[in-house]
Write a protein that holds these residues in place. Structure first.
Motif, PDB file in Angstrom:
ATOM      1  N   UNK A   1       0.815  -1.214   0.000  1.00 58.06           N
ATOM      2  CA  UNK A   1       0.000   0.000   0.000  1.00 58.06           C
ATOM      3  C   UNK A   1       0.853   1.271   0.000  1.00 58.06           C
ATOM      4  N   UNK A   2       1.973   1.222   0.724  1.00 60.44           N
ATOM      5  CA  UNK A   2       2.857   2.380   0.760  1.00 60.44           C
ATOM      6  C   UNK A   2       3.389   2.690  -0.632  1.00 60.44           C
ATOM      7  N   UNK A   3       3.843   1.640  -1.333  1.00 57.52           N
ATOM      8  CA  UNK A   3       4.396   1.833  -2.670  1.00 57.52           C
ATOM      9  C   UNK A   3       3.330   2.315  -3.643  1.00 57.52           C
ATOM     10  N   UNK A   4       2.122   1.776  -3.490  1.00 53.42           N
ATOM     11  CA  UNK A   4       1.037   2.188  -4.375  1.00 53.42           C
ATOM     12  C   UNK A   4       0.657   3.646  -4.129  1.00 53.42           C
ATOM     13  N   UNK A   5       0.601   4.050  -2.877  1.00 48.22           N
ATOM     14  CA  UNK A   5       0.212   5.419  -2.541  1.00 48.22           C
ATOM     15  C   UNK A   5       1.246   6.401  -3.080  1.00 48.22           C
ATOM     16  N   UNK A   6       2.527   6.137  -2.782  1.00 44.22           N
ATOM     17  CA  UNK A   6       3.569   7.051  -3.271  1.00 44.22           C
ATOM     18  C   UNK A   6       3.639   6.989  -4.796  1.00 44.22           C
ATOM     19  N   UNK A   7       3.492   5.782  -5.329  1.00 44.44           N
ATOM     20  CA  UNK A   7       3.531   5.611  -6.785  1.00 44.44           C
ATOM     21  C   UNK A   7       2.431   6.406  -7.460  1.00 44.44           C
ATOM     22  N   UNK A   8       1.245   6.418  -6.853  1.00 45.62           N
ATOM     23  CA  UNK A   8       0.124   7.167  -7.420  1.00 45.62           C
ATOM     24  C   UNK A   8       0.415   8.664  -7.408  1.00 45.62           C
ATOM     25  N   UNK A   9       1.002   9.114  -6.298  1.00 45.03           N
ATOM     26  CA  UNK A   9       1.341  10.539  -6.219  1.00 45.03           C
ATOM     27  C   UNK A   9       2.326  10.913  -7.313  1.00 45.03           C
ATOM     28  N   UNK A  10       3.351  10.090  -7.474  1.00 52.90           N
ATOM     29  CA  UNK A  10       4.357  10.375  -8.504  1.00 52.90           C
ATOM     30  C   UNK A  10       3.704  10.354  -9.883  1.00 52.90           C
ATOM     31  N   UNK A  11       2.814   9.378 -10.087  1.00 54.69           N
ATOM     32  CA  UNK A  11       2.158   9.256 -11.393  1.00 54.69           C
ATOM     33  C   UNK A  11       1.311  10.488 -11.677  1.00 54.69           C
ATOM     34  N   UNK A  12       0.619  10.992 -10.664  1.00 52.64           N
ATOM     35  CA  UNK A  12      -0.221  12.176 -10.862  1.00 52.64           C
ATOM     36  C   UNK A  12       0.626  13.373 -11.278  1.00 52.64           C
TER      37      UNK A  12
ATOM     38  N   UNK B   1      -6.561  -0.659 -13.349  1.00 54.59           N
ATOM     39  CA  UNK B   1      -5.101  -0.596 -13.374  1.00 54.59           C
ATOM     40  C   UNK B   1      -4.544  -0.735 -11.950  1.00 54.59           C
ATOM     41  N   UNK B   2      -5.230  -0.108 -11.002  1.00 54.27           N
ATOM     42  CA  UNK B   2      -4.798  -0.206  -9.603  1.00 54.27           C
ATOM     43  C   UNK B   2      -4.796  -1.656  -9.143  1.00 54.27           C
ATOM     44  N   UNK B   3      -5.857  -2.380  -9.518  1.00 55.02           N
ATOM     45  CA  UNK B   3      -5.948  -3.784  -9.088  1.00 55.02           C
ATOM     46  C   UNK B   3      -4.812  -4.597  -9.691  1.00 55.02           C
ATOM     47  N   UNK B   4      -4.534  -4.337 -10.976  1.00 53.28           N
ATOM     48  CA  UNK B   4      -3.439  -5.070 -11.616  1.00 53.28           C
ATOM     49  C   UNK B   4      -2.111  -4.758 -10.925  1.00 53.28           C
ATOM     50  N   UNK B   5      -1.890  -3.487 -10.659  1.00 53.92           N
ATOM     51  CA  UNK B   5      -0.646  -3.097  -9.983  1.00 53.92           C
ATOM     52  C   UNK B   5      -0.551  -3.750  -8.608  1.00 53.92           C
ATOM     53  N   UNK B   6      -1.668  -3.693  -7.905  1.00 52.55           N
ATOM     54  CA  UNK B   6      -1.708  -4.296  -6.569  1.00 52.55           C
ATOM     55  C   UNK B   6      -1.376  -5.781  -6.648  1.00 52.55           C
ATOM     56  N   UNK B   7      -1.931  -6.447  -7.646  1.00 50.46           N
ATOM     57  CA  UNK B   7      -1.709  -7.878  -7.823  1.00 50.46           C
ATOM     58  C   UNK B   7      -0.231  -8.157  -8.109  1.00 50.46           C
TER      59      UNK B   7
ATOM     60  N   UNK C   1       5.291   0.860  -9.741  1.00 48.25           N
ATOM     61  CA  UNK C   1       3.877   1.201  -9.535  1.00 48.25           C
ATOM     62  C   UNK C   1       3.557   2.508 -10.244  1.00 48.25           C
ATOM     63  N   UNK C   2       4.466   3.482 -10.134  1.00 45.19           N
ATOM     64  CA  UNK C   2       4.210   4.796 -10.731  1.00 45.19           C
ATOM     65  C   UNK C   2       4.036   4.688 -12.240  1.00 45.19           C
ATOM     66  N   UNK C   3       4.880   3.916 -12.892  1.00 42.14           N
ATOM     67  CA  UNK C   3       4.828   3.832 -14.360  1.00 42.14           C
ATOM     68  C   UNK C   3       3.541   3.149 -14.819  1.00 42.14           C
ATOM     69  N   UNK C   4       3.156   2.073 -14.162  1.00 43.21           N
ATOM     70  CA  UNK C   4       1.923   1.400 -14.562  1.00 43.21           C
ATOM     71  C   UNK C   4       0.722   2.317 -14.336  1.00 43.21           C
ATOM     72  N   UNK C   5       0.727   2.998 -13.180  1.00 41.82           N
ATOM     73  CA  UNK C   5      -0.391   3.890 -12.882  1.00 41.82           C
ATOM     74  C   UNK C   5      -0.413   5.070 -13.852  1.00 41.82           C
ATOM     75  N   UNK C   6       0.766   5.514 -14.262  1.00 44.32           N
ATOM     76  CA  UNK C   6       0.834   6.612 -15.224  1.00 44.32           C
ATOM     77  C   UNK C   6       0.176   6.207 -16.543  1.00 44.32           C
ATOM     78  N   UNK C   7       0.450   4.987 -16.967  1.00 43.94           N
ATOM     79  CA  UNK C   7      -0.171   4.489 -18.193  1.00 43.94           C
ATOM     80  C   UNK C   7      -1.689   4.506 -18.034  1.00 43.94           C
ATOM     81  N   UNK C   8      -2.161   4.101 -16.849  1.00 43.04           N
ATOM     82  CA  UNK C   8      -3.601   4.112 -16.590  1.00 43.04           C
ATOM     83  C   UNK C   8      -4.149   5.530 -16.617  1.00 43.04           C
ATOM     84  N   UNK C   9      -3.417   6.454 -16.030  1.00 47.55           N
ATOM     85  CA  UNK C   9      -3.871   7.851 -15.957  1.00 47.55           C
ATOM     86  C   UNK C   9      -3.980   8.469 -17.342  1.00 47.55           C
ATOM     87  N   UNK C  10      -2.981   8.182 -18.184  1.00 47.85           N
ATOM     88  CA  UNK C  10      -2.993   8.829 -19.504  1.00 47.85           C
ATOM     89  C   UNK C  10      -4.102   8.269 -20.391  1.00 47.85           C
TER      90      UNK C  10
END
Lengths: 307, 458
Positions: free
Chosen positions: A97-108, A230-236, A189-198
């Motif tokens: 969860x820590x990596x996902x949270x920080x990763x999401x912030x970086x992705x944003x 995308x979040x679920x995939x990253x989490x998985x 996590x950031x890169x995968x989430x970035x792909x989802x965001x774009x």
């Protein structure tokens, strides 16, 4: 050699005289072959071998013998194993969860049009490109008691006079391992989430702005729901990766102090290197079962949300 | 309209492709392994390889058998892994190899060693050979290097403590270390009295066995050969180890997180400690040019509690011949040469390491070059081996975890030893030492009298 040439002739013949669809099938087999070879040879065989070994008494100084569930029975009553399971689950629970949270912030941040975005994206990826054994060693040099960077900083800033033994307590070693792992895997996590965001249409945000939705509203009503798959995939991905954590711990703490940071992979490895392949395999199989159960849970839970 | 069934085509084509792809592999498998040289796996230190090069060239000239050196990793755990993979896959190479003394029991029990009946046992330390290398009455390996824990001290700081000789008891060690540490701290805040190997690895068990042996422990094995940890003597040792860090505060807190041989050696060598427990290899390094402690170092046997004798754990490397070797006779000839006086002297002169043969410790030429060998002889002869049992590595892993836990104060020394004993009992049961012990059932109660509820078996 003639038979080989003949074989190739017939092969070409077979490919040449087919309908387009059949040709495609033949080609498909041809292109799939390297992958299938790789999967069977380097994934399926070792996995089945491990499964087979888990039911064997495969100890180098004893007769090899089929012993049903004996390895598992001993594992279930082995405090060292349960300690490793407890640590591994706790590690997943905190670090992912820590990596996902920080990763999401970086992705944003990276998703916004800011100056030098390309450079920033490249920089963020650097930790992910560094082998875990190397980054583990880097963090070891940071936490080192006598000449580590962390203690040097404390001394220079006059925060403490006595150096701190960062890896010396259970909680300290745990935090150190999580920090080292988060540093390395957050970019993933950031890169995968970035792909989802774009992939989220800018129009939705523009419409929301017309409706005077604030930043927070936009984030929680548009970004998060649309990012969920995308979040679920990253989490998985991250959960499975974190469950089999090995290298960071092997280099950074060696499982210490007192086995406080020993993951299941480290536990299994310890038995492999001591010549007990059956017991180590049984531990690996149980780790696989845990990973499978967690993955099923994620998949089920995420579908449940969609319905 | 349709040609042959698509499935058949697919199967046929893929089958042929498989053959096509596998052909080069078959060729590759056919070749390989047709090695004509005898392959000798040695340690990974650069200087070590150079020394062996000389020995090998001499052997080749004398016997006409050509030998190739195979360099092993420097890390001993990785060395073990490499050898284990080679043996488990029954590879013909290496034909002959060096192994840590702690693995001889494992390798013998696994049936990977060919008895070295051609070797003369007399020049070796007899008891040492019997306890480590003889398995079922046959000589399975022979010592090439010997090692034993010794105490290094700073001669200049000993004067500061008002002492005329190195400490013989734990009390003397702790008190003098504390005294000097207090005097040194104002100018060197990172100074500590005593450094030793306390990180969670094999070296921790080695150190523990020395402390335990000095307090009258049985070096883990009882008279039946079973591993016994939960003993009063061991408890005394573990308490002392913990107190060195937390009570007397003469060993750094990083002892149990970082201190392995090299960390300890560099700590002492940079002038940050008064006493050091280490293997003899540190001696030449401490006395080398550029070492800040050059000419200020002395060596002594390890101290013990009042009225007891200090104990060193036996270390070092032994030579063995692989059961899967295709040239066993040549390999045995080579092993005999490596342990000969001539070859051993060559290695010692080149490396300065301690020979496996006992008679070389009285060799005039060597004593002239390495006068400290005289002092080592007694230490090595009395050094105690780690238990020579096939599952020693597992026992060591359990001990490492629990001793480290006690040093980190995650658990009490009593609880550490009791829990280690429970896990070791389970190991012994699993490996069939005690099959009827509980019929595969783990016993819920402590198998040995608990410290808190009565006297432990001495």
């Amino acid at each position: 050699m003639t038979s080989l040439a003949g074989l190739i002739d017939r092969l070409e013949d077979a490919v040449a005289h087919r309908t387009p669809l059949e040709k495609e099938h033949v080609q498909a087999v041809f292109f799939l072959f390297p992958l299938m070879f790789f999967i069977v040879g380097f994934i399926l065989m070792p996995v089945l071998g491990t499964l087979y070994d888990a039911f064997m008494r495969d100890v180098i100084f004893l007769e090899k013998e089929f012993i049903f569930f004996t390895n598992f029975r001993y594992l279930f009553s082995d405090p060292g194993f349960w300690n490793a399971v407890r640590f591994t689950l706790l590690f997943v629970l905190i670090s992912v969860p820590l990596e996902l949270a920080i990763g999401l912030m970086i992705a944003l941040v990276m998703n916004e049009t800011i100056p030098m975005r390309g450079l920033l994206r490249a920089c963020v990826l650097i930790p992910w490109a560094i082998p875990a054994a190397v980054s583990g060693r880097v963090f070891e040099l940071i936490y080192n008691y006598s000449y580590g960077a962390a203690n040097w900083l404390l001394r220079v800033l006059h925060i403490t006079t006595e150096p701190v033994n960062w890896l010396g307590s259970e909680i300290g070693a745990f935090i150190a391992v999580v920090a080292a792992d988060a540093w390395k895997t957050t970019p993933f996590a950031a890169i995968i989430l970035l792909a989802g965001l774009s992939a989220i249409s800018e129009d939705l945000y523009n419409q929301a702005r017309i409706d005077r939705a604030g930043f927070m509203t936009r984030f929680f009503k548009i970004t998060l729901p649309l990012l969920k798959p995308v979040l679920v995939v990253t989490l998985l991905f991250r959960t499975i990766q974190a469950l089999r954590v090995f290298d960071v711990i092997y280099v950074l703490t060696g499982g210490g102090p007192g086995g406080a940071t020993e993951a299941v992979s480290n536990f299994a490895y310890k038995y492999f290197t001591a010549g007990d392949f059956g017991y180590g395999s049984a531990a690996s199989v149980l780790l696989f079962v845990i990973a499978l159960l967690l993955s099923l849970f994620y998949v089920k839970a995420s579908r449940f949300g969609e319905a | 309209m349709r040609g042959p069934d698509l499935h058949t085509i697919r199967r046929r084509v893929s089958g042929r492709l498989l053959i096509l792809l596998c052909l080069p592999m078959l060729f590759a498998c056919g070749r390989g392994d047709a090695e004509t040289d005898l392959v000798f796996a040695v340690g990974g230190a650069p200087s070590e390889l150079a020394a062996w090069e000389k020995v090998v060239r001499k052997f080749e000239a004398d016997s006409g058998i050509s030998v190739r050196l195979l360099r092993q990793p420097a890390n001993s755990q990785q060395q073990l892994q490499g050898l284990m993979v080679a043996m488990k896959s029954k590879q013909q190479n290496p034909d002959v190899f060096l192994m840590d003394v702690a693995w001889v029991g494992l390798f013998s029990a696994a049936g990977w060693l060919v008895p070295l009946d051609n070797l003369d046992r007399t020049p070796f330390f007899g008891e040492l050979l019997n306890r480590t290398d003889v398995y079922d009455g046959r000589l399975m390996a022979a010592p090439v290097y010997l090692d034993g824990g010794i105490l290094y001290y700073r001669t200049d700081l000993l004067e500061k403590a008002g002492m005329t000789r190195p400490p013989e008891t734990w009390r003397e060690l702790a008190e003098s270390a504390k005294k000097v540490q207090e005097q040194m701290r104002p100018e060197n805040p990172g100074f500590f009295g005593f450094v030793w190997q306390g990180a969670q690895y094999e070296g921790l068990v080695v150190n523990f066995l020395e402390f335990a042996g000095a307090s009258g422990g049985i070096q883990l094995q009882d008279e039946t050969g079973g591993v016994r940890v939960a003993l009063k003597a061991n408890l005394k040792a573990l308490r002392f180890m913990r107190d060195l860090i937390w009570e007397y505060e003469i060993s750094p807190p990083s002892t149990y997180t970082e201190m392995q041989e090299e960390e300890v050696r560099t700590f002492f060598q940079s002038g940050n400690a008064m006493y050091e427990r280490n293997w003899p290899y540190a001696w030449t390094l401490h006395q080398s040019d550029g070492s800040p402690v050059k000419g200020k170092v002395g060596i002594a046997p390890l101290p013990a509690p009042e009225g007891e004798k200090g104990v060193s754990t036996l270390g070092g490397y032994h030579i063995g011949v692989s059961k899967y070797s295709d040239r066993k006779a040549d390999a045995k000839k080579f092993a005999a040469y490596v342990t000969s006086k001539e070859a051993q002297r060559m290695v010692v002169l080149e490396l300065g390491w301690n020979p496996g043969r006992g008679d070389l410790y009285e060799d005039e030429a060597l004593l002239e070059r390495y006068p400290h060998f005289g002092e080592f002889k007694d230490i090595f002869r009395k050094a105690r081996p780690r238990p020579v049992i096939p599952y020693y590595i597992q026992v060591s892993n359990v001990l490492q975890t629990y001793i480290s836990g006690a040093l980190a104060r995650n658990r009490s020394p009593e609880s550490a030893l009791e829990h280690a004993q429970i896990e070791i009992d389970s190991l012994e049961q699993r490996y069939g030492r005690n099959p009827e012990g509980g019929g595969g059932q783990l016993s819920e109660s402590f198998p040995y009298p608990s410290f808190t509820h009565g006297e432990a078996v001495p």
